[in-house]
Design a protein around this motif. Structure first.
Motif, PDB file in Angstrom:
ATOM      1  N   ILE A 189      46.678  54.932  35.979  1.00  0.00           N
ATOM      2  CA  ILE A 189      47.886  55.139  36.778  1.00  0.00           C
ATOM      3  C   ILE A 189      48.034  56.604  37.157  1.00  0.00           C
ATOM      4  O   ILE A 189      48.099  57.489  36.301  1.00  0.00           O
ATOM      5  CB  ILE A 189      49.140  54.652  36.022  1.00  0.00           C
ATOM      6  N   ILE A 190      48.077  56.833  38.456  1.00  0.00           N
ATOM      7  CA  ILE A 190      48.364  58.152  39.014  1.00  0.00           C
ATOM      8  C   ILE A 190      49.826  58.143  39.431  1.00  0.00           C
ATOM      9  O   ILE A 190      50.327  57.131  39.945  1.00  0.00           O
ATOM     10  CB  ILE A 190      47.450  58.441  40.219  1.00  0.00           C
ATOM     11  N   TYR A 191      50.524  59.246  39.218  1.00  0.00           N
ATOM     12  CA  TYR A 191      51.944  59.240  39.551  1.00  0.00           C
ATOM     13  C   TYR A 191      52.396  60.578  40.125  1.00  0.00           C
ATOM     14  O   TYR A 191      51.862  61.630  39.831  1.00  0.00           O
ATOM     15  CB  TYR A 191      52.792  58.891  38.319  1.00  0.00           C
ATOM     16  N   ASN A 192      53.385  60.473  40.983  1.00  0.00           N
ATOM     17  CA  ASN A 192      54.101  61.619  41.530  1.00  0.00           C
ATOM     18  C   ASN A 192      55.579  61.273  41.430  1.00  0.00           C
ATOM     19  O   ASN A 192      55.959  60.112  41.591  1.00  0.00           O
ATOM     20  CB  ASN A 192      53.704  61.861  42.988  1.00  0.00           C
ATOM     21  N   TYR A 193      56.419  62.254  41.160  1.00  0.00           N
ATOM     22  CA  TYR A 193      57.829  61.921  40.958  1.00  0.00           C
ATOM     23  C   TYR A 193      58.731  63.119  41.228  1.00  0.00           C
ATOM     24  O   TYR A 193      58.299  64.278  41.247  1.00  0.00           O
ATOM     25  CB  TYR A 193      58.058  61.421  39.528  1.00  0.00           C
ATOM     26  N   GLY A 237      69.185  57.039  37.408  1.00  0.00           N
ATOM     27  CA  GLY A 237      69.404  58.104  36.425  1.00  0.00           C
ATOM     28  C   GLY A 237      68.344  59.180  36.561  1.00  0.00           C
ATOM     29  O   GLY A 237      67.489  59.131  37.461  1.00  0.00           O
ATOM     30  N   LEU A 238      68.373  60.153  35.668  1.00  0.00           N
ATOM     31  CA  LEU A 238      67.443  61.273  35.730  1.00  0.00           C
ATOM     32  C   LEU A 238      66.052  60.840  35.273  1.00  0.00           C
ATOM     33  O   LEU A 238      65.877  60.326  34.167  1.00  0.00           O
ATOM     34  CB  LEU A 238      67.953  62.417  34.858  1.00  0.00           C
ATOM     35  N   LEU A 239      65.056  61.056  36.124  1.00  0.00           N
ATOM     36  CA  LEU A 239      63.674  60.698  35.830  1.00  0.00           C
ATOM     37  C   LEU A 239      62.899  61.936  35.392  1.00  0.00           C
ATOM     38  O   LEU A 239      62.980  62.992  36.022  1.00  0.00           O
ATOM     39  CB  LEU A 239      63.022  60.077  37.069  1.00  0.00           C
ATOM     40  N   THR A 240      62.119  61.792  34.306  1.00  0.00           N
ATOM     41  CA  THR A 240      61.258  62.873  33.826  1.00  0.00           C
ATOM     42  C   THR A 240      59.839  62.343  33.641  1.00  0.00           C
ATOM     43  O   THR A 240      59.596  61.129  33.718  1.00  0.00           O
ATOM     44  CB  THR A 240      61.769  63.452  32.491  1.00  0.00           C
ATOM     45  N   GLY A 241      58.924  63.246  33.362  1.00  0.00           N
ATOM     46  CA  GLY A 241      57.525  62.863  33.202  1.00  0.00           C
ATOM     47  C   GLY A 241      57.269  61.960  32.007  1.00  0.00           C
ATOM     48  O   GLY A 241      56.246  61.272  31.948  1.00  0.00           O
TER      49      GLY A 241
END
Length: 317
Positions: A189-193, A237-241
């Protein structure tokens, strides 16, 4: 004898006029704008001294394209009114908890039965340069079938009666990602946020190889259902790594919207291109570009664009 015939004729004429439908009056609000109250479930149209009101739960207007009409019964919960006033009517007469004292309602028709039909379509903005689109709202076309109004004298029936269009606003999908992506060490899984959204790609690992690709010859994959799965999520809500790379999806922050990329067609749509270059000794940069991707949620879709730079993934050996 002539006198008797005349009296009989007059009686028949009066009887024909008093059959419960004295006069067929036209209701026309075609040029009036549909408005809504923020304090209740009433949407309405105003025209000088007249008002056409529809009281219906806000949940009746789903922010999704309807493949078939939503049909709702007119009853004590879903009500339709046509009102007459002795002066110019305004929103204060419709929406306020304590309505304005003037103008006064002089007459009203109340719908006793019938069907409310709602047909929903998406409103989109299109960027012709990028060939991308975004949904900004939904248009709900409302009309009534077989509606009967009870008037002060008699009734009035319409087989089909248009209410008009009612527009609801769609939540904006920010797409404010930077151009640096990360990959989970325990999965593909590659992710950007950002703090409120994510774009994840469960990638075919063969596309990420620590070998420089020839000039103008990127590795190419196609979005699918078992690999190369692309998902956009908007959070409440607040998203973090720390949200990513877990064996089970965390329950917080909660997901408010999830859009999945449609399965692509090889070299036509849903294309993933990866170009690999060196980024220093034993270090590589993999630039991932998404081409002609369509996102879907329910029956609604939007285009990501012809060339969307997902971001750069840095690896070392």
């Amino acid at each position: 004898m002539k006198r008797v015939v005349s009296i009989l004729a007059i009686a028949l004429l009066l009887n024909s006029c008093d059959d419960g439908d004295l006069i067929q009056e036209d209701i026309s609000f075609e040029e009036a704008i549909t408005q809504s109250c923020s304090t209740n479930n009433i949407i309405y149209k105003l025209k000088e001294r007249e008002a056409l009101l529809l009281e219906i739960p806000s949940t009746s207007f789903a922010n999704d394209i309807s493949l078939t009409n939503t049909i709702i019964d007119i009853n004590s919960s879903n009500r339709v009114y046509y009102r007459f006033y002795n002066g110019t009517v305004s929103a204060a007469n419709i929406c306020e908890t304590i309505p304005a004292a003037t103008p006064i309602v002089t007459d009203q028709w109340i719908a006793s039965n019938g069907k409310i039909n709602i047909k929903t379509t998406a409103i989109k903005t299109v960027n012709t340069t990028e060939n991308s689109s975004r949904i900004t709202g939904y248009n709900h076309n409302i009309f009534f079938n077989n509606i009967t109004f009870n008037k002060s004298i008699g009734t009035q029936f319409y087989e089909t009666f248009p209410f008009g269009d009612y527009v609801t606003t769609a939540v904006t999908l920010p797409f404010l990602f930077d151009k640096t992506v990360e990959i989970c060490s325990n999965s593909n899984i590659i992710y950007n946020y950002t703090s409120s959204e994510s774009l994840t790609l469960d990638i075919d690992k063969t596309l990420i190889s620590d070998v420089v690709t020839p000039l103008n010859t990127p590795r190419i994959g196609t979005i699918g259902t078992t690999k190369n799965i692309l998902t956009y999520r908007l959070f409440s809500g607040l998203l973090t790594g720390t949200y990513f790379c877990n064996t089970t999806v965390p329950t917080t922050p909660s997901i408010s919207q999830e859009w999945n990329a449609a399965t692509g067609i090889s070299n036509v749509s849903g294309i993933i291109e990866v170009t690999t270059t060196t980024n220093g000794p034993n270090s590589f940069k993999h630039t991932i570009v998404l081409k002609k991707v369509t996102f879907k949620k329910g029956n609604s879709t939007f285009l990501l664009g012809d060339n969307f730079v997902y971001g750069d993934l840095l690896t070392t050996i």
